[in-house]
Design a protein around this motif. Sequence first.
Motif, mmCIF file in Angstrom:
data_model
loop_
_atom_site.group_PDB
_atom_site.id
_atom_site.type_symbol
_atom_site.label_atom_id
_atom_site.label_comp_id
_atom_site.label_asym_id
_atom_site.label_seq_id
_atom_site.Cartn_x
_atom_site.Cartn_y
_atom_site.Cartn_z
ATOM 1 N N GLY A 27 0.780 -1.225 0.000
ATOM 2 C CA GLY A 27 0.000 0.000 0.000
ATOM 3 C C GLY A 27 0.817 1.283 0.000
ATOM 4 N N GLN A 28 2.133 1.182 0.138
ATOM 5 C CA GLN A 28 3.003 2.364 0.147
ATOM 6 C C GLN A 28 3.493 2.624 -1.276
ATOM 7 O OE1 GLN A 28 3.569 4.242 2.965
ATOM 8 N NE2 GLN A 28 4.538 5.681 1.581
ATOM 9 N N SER A 29 3.283 3.818 -1.785
ATOM 10 C CA SER A 29 3.574 4.151 -3.173
ATOM 11 C C SER A 29 5.061 4.136 -3.498
ATOM 12 C CB SER A 29 3.015 5.540 -3.497
ATOM 13 O OG SER A 29 3.367 5.915 -4.818
ATOM 14 N N GLY A 30 5.369 3.639 -4.697
ATOM 15 C CA GLY A 30 6.729 3.684 -5.223
ATOM 16 C C GLY A 30 7.008 4.970 -5.982
ATOM 17 N N ILE A 31 6.061 5.858 -6.108
ATOM 18 C CA ILE A 31 6.132 7.204 -6.658
ATOM 19 C C ILE A 31 6.202 7.251 -8.193
ATOM 20 C CG2 ILE A 31 7.337 9.441 -6.657
ATOM 21 C CD1 ILE A 31 6.154 8.962 -3.986
ATOM 22 N N ASP A 32 7.359 7.037 -8.794
ATOM 23 C CA ASP A 32 7.600 7.353 -10.207
ATOM 24 C C ASP A 32 6.949 6.387 -11.197
ATOM 25 O OD1 ASP A 32 9.229 9.430 -9.461
ATOM 26 O OD2 ASP A 32 11.088 8.347 -9.774
ATOM 27 N N ILE A 33 6.694 6.932 -12.397
ATOM 28 C CA ILE A 33 6.388 6.107 -13.568
ATOM 29 C C ILE A 33 7.727 5.526 -14.018
ATOM 30 C CG2 ILE A 33 5.686 6.154 -15.978
ATOM 31 C CD1 ILE A 33 3.764 8.417 -15.258
ATOM 32 N N ILE A 34 7.722 4.249 -14.359
ATOM 33 C CA ILE A 34 8.972 3.601 -14.766
ATOM 34 C C ILE A 34 8.797 3.088 -16.188
ATOM 35 C CG2 ILE A 34 10.633 1.785 -14.235
ATOM 36 C CD1 ILE A 34 9.414 2.000 -11.334
ATOM 37 N N GLY A 35 9.591 3.637 -17.084
ATOM 38 C CA GLY A 35 9.503 3.255 -18.483
ATOM 39 C C GLY A 35 9.995 1.830 -18.720
ATOM 40 N N PRO A 36 9.749 1.318 -19.921
ATOM 41 C CA PRO A 36 10.222 -0.016 -20.275
ATOM 42 C C PRO A 36 11.740 -0.105 -20.126
ATOM 43 C CG PRO A 36 8.742 0.840 -21.951
ATOM 44 C CD PRO A 36 9.032 1.964 -21.014
ATOM 45 N N HIS A 37 12.192 -1.196 -19.564
ATOM 46 C CA HIS A 37 13.625 -1.477 -19.418
ATOM 47 C C HIS A 37 14.366 -0.366 -18.676
ATOM 48 C CE1 HIS A 37 12.218 -3.518 -23.205
ATOM 49 N NE2 HIS A 37 12.453 -4.515 -22.377
ATOM 50 N N GLN A 38 13.753 0.129 -17.612
ATOM 51 C CA GLN A 38 14.348 1.199 -16.810
ATOM 52 C C GLN A 38 14.183 0.908 -15.328
ATOM 53 O OE1 GLN A 38 12.646 4.984 -17.827
ATOM 54 N NE2 GLN A 38 13.094 4.776 -20.002
ATOM 55 N N GLY A 39 14.854 1.716 -14.533
ATOM 56 C CA GLY A 39 14.685 1.658 -13.083
ATOM 57 C C GLY A 39 14.088 2.957 -12.604
ATOM 58 N N GLY A 40 13.576 2.950 -11.394
ATOM 59 C CA GLY A 40 13.010 4.166 -10.836
ATOM 60 C C GLY A 40 12.375 3.896 -9.494
ATOM 61 N N GLY A 41 11.478 4.755 -9.126
ATOM 62 C CA GLY A 41 10.813 4.631 -7.833
ATOM 63 C C GLY A 41 11.235 5.768 -6.939
ATOM 64 N N GLY A 42 11.436 5.482 -5.679
ATOM 65 C CA GLY A 42 11.857 6.493 -4.736
ATOM 66 C C GLY A 42 10.823 6.797 -3.679
ATOM 67 N N GLY A 43 9.773 5.982 -3.624
ATOM 68 C CA GLY A 43 8.772 6.175 -2.579
ATOM 69 C C GLY A 43 9.355 5.890 -1.209
ATOM 70 N N CYS A 44 8.748 6.451 -0.211
ATOM 71 C CA CYS A 44 9.237 6.264 1.152
ATOM 72 C C CYS A 44 8.160 5.592 1.965
ATOM 73 C CB CYS A 44 9.584 7.607 1.768
ATOM 74 S SG CYS A 44 10.332 7.458 3.394
ATOM 75 N N CYS A 45 8.408 4.779 2.707
ATOM 76 C CA CYS A 45 9.604 4.050 3.090
ATOM 77 C C CYS A 45 9.239 2.582 3.294
ATOM 78 C CB CYS A 45 10.170 4.549 4.404
ATOM 79 S SG CYS A 45 10.800 6.244 4.296
ATOM 80 N N PHE A 46 10.185 1.727 3.216
ATOM 81 C CA PHE A 46 9.975 0.310 3.497
ATOM 82 C C PHE A 46 10.957 -0.112 4.569
ATOM 83 C CE2 PHE A 46 10.808 -4.179 3.123
ATOM 84 C CZ PHE A 46 9.523 -4.698 3.118
ATOM 85 N N ARG A 47 10.437 -0.730 5.608
ATOM 86 C CA ARG A 47 11.264 -1.266 6.684
ATOM 87 C C ARG A 47 10.983 -2.748 6.811
ATOM 88 N NH1 ARG A 47 14.178 1.951 9.640
ATOM 89 N NH2 ARG A 47 13.568 4.049 10.134
ATOM 90 N N ALA A 48 12.013 -3.522 6.612
ATOM 91 C CA ALA A 48 11.889 -4.963 6.821
ATOM 92 C C ALA A 48 11.986 -5.247 8.316
ATOM 93 C CB ALA A 48 13.011 -5.691 6.080
#
Length: 172
Positions: A47-68
């Motif tokens: 349920g926590q957003s990863g923020i960015d649109i990620i194009g084909p064959h690319q990396g991205g994201g930057g949502g906050c935060c994930f704690r294991a």
Amino acid sequence: MKVFRAGMALAGLMLAGCQQAPAQAAGGTIEAVNHTRWAINHFSVNGQSGIDIIGPHQGGGGGCCFRAPAQWQPGMTVKIDWETGIGDTDEFPGYGNREAYLAWERKIDSSRKKHSAIVLVPDYTGQKTCGITVHFLPCDKVKVTTSCHIYSDPQYPVKEPLRMPEPQVCPK
């Protein structure tokens, strides 16, 4: 003196509450690597957003935060929700011809698909954790890692190439 005792009692209760909370490992951002020809319009982890649109064959994201959790447990999972769509806008007709634009927009909208998967979190016992990275693979498969290494590092645990071939028919 009464105010001091009340303050100390409140501090003790707050400290006790913190000690009862589950221990957390180091946290970090929610990142993604898209190994497919489709754009990832948006995605989330539990349920926590990863923020960015990620194009084909690319990396991205930057949502906050994930704690294991501090301790990995067998069977640990995360829920990944995402939407795919056309990642290539080469056919964009511009805004001058309204009919051509509306037809293009309908094509873009009809390509959008919502997906959801429950994904096992790999064992990170004895390793530092740094957020989570979601790997979107062909046939709507997903892998995750909490590794602190970056995708190009030889020690990174996910080895799939960025440009993966997509089968004509995905296995069920």
